[in-house]
Motif scaffolding. Structure first.
Motif, short mmCIF file in Angstrom:
data_model
loop_
_atom_site.label_atom_id
_atom_site.label_comp_id
_atom_site.label_asym_id
_atom_site.label_seq_id
_atom_site.Cartn_x
_atom_site.Cartn_y
_atom_site.Cartn_z
N VAL A 270 -29.53 96.43 71.98
CA VAL A 270 -29.46 95.04 72.43
C VAL A 270 -30.40 94.15 71.63
N VAL A 271 -31.60 94.66 71.34
CA VAL A 271 -32.54 93.92 70.51
C VAL A 271 -32.91 94.79 69.30
N ARG A 272 -33.27 94.15 68.21
CA ARG A 272 -33.64 94.89 67.00
C ARG A 272 -34.67 94.09 66.21
N HIS A 273 -35.76 94.75 65.84
CA HIS A 273 -36.76 94.11 64.99
C HIS A 273 -36.25 94.06 63.56
N VAL A 274 -36.36 92.90 62.91
CA VAL A 274 -36.01 92.77 61.49
C VAL A 274 -37.09 91.96 60.80
N GLU A 275 -37.19 92.13 59.50
CA GLU A 275 -38.15 91.37 58.72
C GLU A 275 -37.58 89.98 58.40
N PRO A 276 -38.45 88.99 58.22
CA PRO A 276 -37.97 87.64 57.88
C PRO A 276 -37.14 87.61 56.61
N SER A 277 -37.36 88.58 55.72
CA SER A 277 -36.65 88.62 54.45
C SER A 277 -35.26 89.24 54.56
N ALA A 278 -34.88 89.71 55.75
CA ALA A 278 -33.54 90.29 55.93
C ALA A 278 -32.49 89.24 55.58
N SER A 279 -31.39 89.67 54.98
CA SER A 279 -30.37 88.73 54.53
C SER A 279 -29.48 88.27 55.67
N LEU A 280 -28.79 87.17 55.43
CA LEU A 280 -27.83 86.66 56.41
C LEU A 280 -26.75 87.70 56.69
N MET A 281 -26.29 88.41 55.65
CA MET A 281 -25.27 89.43 55.83
C MET A 281 -25.79 90.57 56.70
N GLU A 282 -27.05 90.94 56.53
CA GLU A 282 -27.63 91.99 57.37
C GLU A 282 -27.61 91.56 58.83
N ALA A 283 -27.95 90.31 59.08
CA ALA A 283 -27.96 89.79 60.45
C ALA A 283 -26.56 89.83 61.05
N ILE A 284 -25.55 89.40 60.27
CA ILE A 284 -24.17 89.42 60.76
C ILE A 284 -23.73 90.85 61.05
N ASP A 285 -24.06 91.79 60.15
CA ASP A 285 -23.68 93.19 60.35
C ASP A 285 -24.27 93.75 61.64
N LEU A 286 -25.54 93.45 61.89
CA LEU A 286 -26.22 93.97 63.08
C LEU A 286 -25.59 93.41 64.36
N ILE A 287 -25.26 92.12 64.35
CA ILE A 287 -24.67 91.50 65.54
C ILE A 287 -23.29 92.09 65.82
N ILE A 288 -22.51 92.31 64.78
CA ILE A 288 -21.19 92.93 64.96
C ILE A 288 -21.32 94.34 65.52
N GLN A 289 -22.41 95.03 65.16
CA GLN A 289 -22.65 96.38 65.66
C GLN A 289 -23.11 96.39 67.13
N GLY A 290 -23.42 95.21 67.68
CA GLY A 290 -23.78 95.14 69.08
C GLY A 290 -25.15 94.57 69.38
N VAL A 291 -25.94 94.27 68.36
CA VAL A 291 -27.27 93.68 68.58
C VAL A 291 -27.10 92.23 69.04
N GLN A 292 -27.78 91.88 70.11
CA GLN A 292 -27.67 90.52 70.64
C GLN A 292 -28.79 89.61 70.16
N ASN A 293 -29.97 90.18 69.99
CA ASN A 293 -31.13 89.38 69.58
C ASN A 293 -31.90 90.09 68.47
N LEU A 294 -32.11 89.40 67.37
CA LEU A 294 -32.93 89.91 66.28
C LEU A 294 -34.35 89.40 66.47
N ILE A 295 -35.30 90.32 66.56
CA ILE A 295 -36.71 89.95 66.78
C ILE A 295 -37.36 89.75 65.41
N VAL A 296 -37.85 88.54 65.16
CA VAL A 296 -38.36 88.18 63.84
C VAL A 296 -39.79 87.65 63.97
#
Length: 397
Positions: free
Chosen positions: A105-131
């Motif tokens: 549901v939540v996933r820690h990511v680095e600020p440098s993560a790409s927009l595509m990485e964010a989209i991929d994670l959300i499609i996989q089921g992550v609702q909130n990226l912790i930055v």
């Protein structure tokens, strides 16, 4: 132009976002309720922190966000058979019982993560990226009241975090929608993003029959359609609306029909006649614990209705009832953002039109109906993001 869009990082979506409101995993539901009542956020992040010395010289401060909760989680928990008779005892339970069992549901990511990485994670089921974000000491926001016996959590040596949601990503893509021509003009039907597996309840059915569906819709970031006997969409019971309500909506869910519940949670607060129905039903079923809590709540509504609408401070500021208990109902009409009326489109509606509708109403889905009002399905942000994901990947191949 597309390359420039792909070059964006998650940090670009964090600009201007406030730091998270958080609680430690050791908190109780009562602590979470207090934080939600006094915060402008609809969700509270829950953290575990491991503070220890790995060596004599090295101090380890390992903090992780393990989930999020909102008022809907508390409402559904109070509606459980074991809790409905004594909500005050249920509020003493640990906040961990409200956390989703879905691991991503939540996933820690680095600020440098790409927009595509964010989209991929959300499609996989992550609702909130912790930055992690820079210190927001100068960020002016209302601070929630400190929960008794709970010390503030220092995350990773005092670092602050925000979270990036599906809405943030969709809003960002919408600002560059011209890059996705002609896909943006295609109908949602032609793009194949209408999900036909939906949650529904009949208008006349007991609202309590929808508790499990409400929990599921919260996890899926969708809603529960309220339909008539012919399958025509009448309205909805939406977690996005319930998140702005008081925890005593649990009493309404326990006693009212789905149609009555829609009127109860509509803008402006519950009508007095429906309040009386709830109180009478609670008394008839000998749910004295919930009746006592609901009576305190309803007296707060009566108090608020006597306040002059021109007194903005009185309407938007927290108050206490005569019993001294903190009352959230005075903020009901000021905080709630939308009605129980469903947001709809048609199979031929364009992708960009559906995106604008959802963003305008602050939801992550739009119902799809036929001309006669019958429900076809639902379009979700996750489905929309899959369209953009395929398009962006095709540009890089």
């Amino acid at each position: 132009m597309e390359a420039r869009l792909l070059a964006h990082e998650v940090s670009d979506l964090c600009l201007g976002k406030p730091p998270l409101t958080s609680l430690p995993i050791s908190a109780t539901i009562s602590h979470a309720l207090t934080a939600l009542q006094s915060s402008e956020d609809t969700h509270i992040s829950i953290w575990t922190c491991d503070h220890h010395h790995s060596t004599a010289e090295d101090f380890i401060n390992d903090c992780r966000c393990v989930g999020k909760i909102c008022m809907v989680d508390i409402i559904c928990y109070l509606c459980k058979e074991d809790n409905v008779s004594c909500p005050s005892s249920a509020l003493k339970s640990p906040v961990s019982v409200l956390l989703s069992h879905v691991p991503a549901v939540v996933r820690h990511v680095e600020p440098s993560a790409s927009l595509m990485e964010a989209i991929d994670l959300i499609i996989q089921g992550v609702q909130n990226l912790i930055v992690p974000i820079k210190s927001a000491k100068n960020f002016k926001r209302k601070q929630p009241r400190q929960c008794p016996s709970i010390a503030p959590t220092a995350h990773d040596g005092g670092r602050e975090f925000c979270w990036v949601t599906q809405e943030d990503v969709i809003r960002f893509l919408l600002s560059s929608i011209g890059l996705f021509s002609p896909i943006a003009a295609y109908s949602v039907e032609s793009l194949g993003i209408i999900t036909t597996e939906i949650l529904t309840i009949n208008y006349h059915s007991p609202a309590s029959n929808a508790v499990d569906a409400i929990s599921t819709s919260l996890a899926d970031q969708t809603s529960v359609a309220v339909i008539d006997d012919d399958g025509v969409l009448i309205g909805e019971i939406s977690p996005f609306t319930l998140a702005y309500c008081d925890e005593m909506v649990a009493a309404a869910i326990t006693t009212l029909s789905a149609g009555e519940l829609m009127a109860y949670i509509d803008c402006g607060g519950p009508p007095e006649d429906i309040i009386r129905v709830v109180e009478a039903s609670l008394k008839e079923r000998n749910l004295n614990g919930m009746l006592e809590e609901f009576s305190i709540y309803s007296s707060g509504i009566s108090y608020c209705s006597s306040i002059s609408s021109s007194d903005e401070e009185s309407v938007t500021s927290p108050t206490t009832t005569r019993s001294g208990r903190y009352n959230r109902s005075c903020r009901y009409s000021a905080r709630i953002m939308r009605r129980a009326e469903a947001i709809v489109c048609y199979p031929r509606s364009s992708l960009v039109a559906v995106m604008i509708q959802a963003i305008a109403h602050r939801v992550s889905y739009v119902w799809v109906i036929e001309e006669d009002g019958s429900v076809v399905g639902i379009v979700r942000f996750s489905g929309i993001l899959e369209v953009f994901q395929k398009h962006l990947r095709s540009m890089t191949n």
